[in-house]
Motif scaffolding. Structure first.
Motif: not given
Length: 156
Positions: A48-55, A94
């Motif tokens: 999630c940190r590296e590959q998503t817009e959410f981080g 959201k």
């Protein structure tokens, strides 16, 4: 706290539920695991940190829906519901994150007499869940079969 009977509800009635809940990492991981949902969005922080817009990981939306409806039960349907008939227009505008605190409001959208059960009516609730910043994180329409009060049902 008991719920309300069908005849105690009115269209437009708004419940701002006092019960709130801060969502934890344990809630999200446990719910995802017991429902066999292996999505990386809920379980893999590095992904999630590296590959998503959410981080960061986002909370499983099925948990968010269940929490939103669950928070409403004490004020609306506890002990007076016969059955949940369906959820419609389920939306997650959201994301919800670990550490977010959820508050919920419920509005009575529709009421109608049951055609097959004189002791019950059909109610449609609109549930809305917000995070601690006031952002709408979930909403749905929920239709249920609700008991009439014993006095009202006896007259039917």
């Amino acid at each position: 706290m008991p719920g309300l009977y069908f005849d105690q509800l009115s269209v437009g009635q708004l419940f701002r539920h006092v019960l709130r809940r801060t969502v934890t990492e344990t809630d999200n991981v446990w719910f995802s695991a017991i429902t066999h949902n292996p999505s990386l969005l809920h379980l893999d922080e590095d992904y999630c940190r590296e590959q998503t817009e959410f981080g960061r990981r986002i909370v499983n939306s099925a948990f968010t829906l269940a929490l939103m409806v669950g928070i409403s039960v004490g004020d609306t349907t506890l002990g007076t519901a016969i059955a949940n008939l369906g959820w419609d227009e389920v939306r997650f505008p959201k994301p919800l994150f670990h550490g977010d605190t959820v508050r919920v409001e419920t509005e009575v959208a529709e009421l109608r007499e049951s055609r097959s059960r004189p002791n019950a009516g059909i109610v449609t609730f609109v549930h809305r869940a917000y995070n601690q910043h006031g952002d709408l994180v979930a909403s749905c329409r929920r239709t249920g079969l609700q008991l009439k009060s014993p006095a009202d049902a006896a007259e039917a």
